[in-house]
Design an enzyme around this catalytic site. Sequence first.
Site, PDB file in Angstrom:
ATOM      1  N   TYR A   1      -3.147  -0.434 -14.273  1.00 40.75           N
ATOM      2  CA  TYR A   1      -1.594  -1.238 -14.362  1.00 40.75           C
ATOM      3  C   TYR A   1      -0.494  -0.075 -14.015  1.00 40.75           C
ATOM      4  O   TYR A   1      -0.737   1.126 -14.288  1.00 40.75           O
ATOM      5  CB  TYR A   1      -1.180  -1.962 -15.455  1.00 40.75           C
ATOM      6  CG  TYR A   1      -1.111  -1.338 -16.830  1.00 40.75           C
ATOM      7  CD1 TYR A   1       0.140  -0.780 -17.042  1.00 40.75           C
ATOM      8  CD2 TYR A   1      -2.214  -1.165 -17.475  1.00 40.75           C
ATOM      9  CE1 TYR A   1       0.266  -0.072 -18.451  1.00 40.75           C
ATOM     10  CE2 TYR A   1      -1.813  -0.290 -18.679  1.00 40.75           C
ATOM     11  CZ  TYR A   1      -0.972   0.064 -19.051  1.00 40.75           C
ATOM     12  OH  TYR A   1      -0.662   0.733 -20.315  1.00 40.75           O
TER      13      TYR A   1
ATOM     14  N   LYS B   1       0.766  -1.217   0.136  1.00 43.50           N
ATOM     15  CA  LYS B   1       0.013  -0.024   0.014  1.00 43.50           C
ATOM     16  C   LYS B   1       0.891   1.277  -0.022  1.00 43.50           C
ATOM     17  O   LYS B   1       1.764   1.347   0.832  1.00 43.50           O
ATOM     18  CB  LYS B   1      -0.695   0.011   1.237  1.00 43.50           C
ATOM     19  CG  LYS B   1      -1.643   1.194   1.276  1.00 43.50           C
ATOM     20  CD  LYS B   1      -2.527   1.161   2.593  1.00 43.50           C
ATOM     21  CE  LYS B   1      -3.386   2.368   3.008  1.00 43.50           C
ATOM     22  NZ  LYS B   1      -4.285   2.240   3.999  1.00 43.50           N
TER      23      LYS B   1
ATOM     24  N   SER C   1      -2.728   3.809 -17.492  1.00 44.63           N
ATOM     25  CA  SER C   1      -1.855   3.451 -16.398  1.00 44.63           C
ATOM     26  C   SER C   1      -1.576   4.519 -15.381  1.00 44.63           C
ATOM     27  O   SER C   1      -2.339   5.469 -15.538  1.00 44.63           O
ATOM     28  CB  SER C   1      -0.445   2.762 -16.865  1.00 44.63           C
ATOM     29  OG  SER C   1       0.287   3.802 -17.313  1.00 44.63           O
TER      30      SER C   1
END
Length: 132
Positions: free
Chosen positions: A58, A9, A25
Amino acid sequence: MLRQMCKGKLHRVRVTQADLNYVGSITLDPVLMRAANIRPYEMVQITNVENGVLWSTYAIPGVEGSGVVCLNGPPARHFQPGDRVIVLSLAWVDDGEWETFTVSVVLVDDDNRITSILTAKPADDWHSDLGA
């Protein structure tokens, strides 16, 4: 059984750029990626703390040491420079991996420089919560 778990995280990193005309992305400083165990082209979940938008895309590496957090393509409409975001890296963990599985939570300053990395073994927390 497989369980979807948070494995890394980036907590409240600041968006530095938003580029609507890029293919897609999120571009991240490789220093941040490594700290949160995010690999190039890995799918991540991004939550905008300012407006509650949740996005999946991504991750691609940007310039090393730059602190870059850039939302590319369509999410540039929902994430603006200065917004605080949470980037989650997820993993499917089976019961055999559970005991050794670790999570890294990366805390940063206003320039996306790492101030600390918190690590946890969820199994340890689970066992202590049960009184084991």
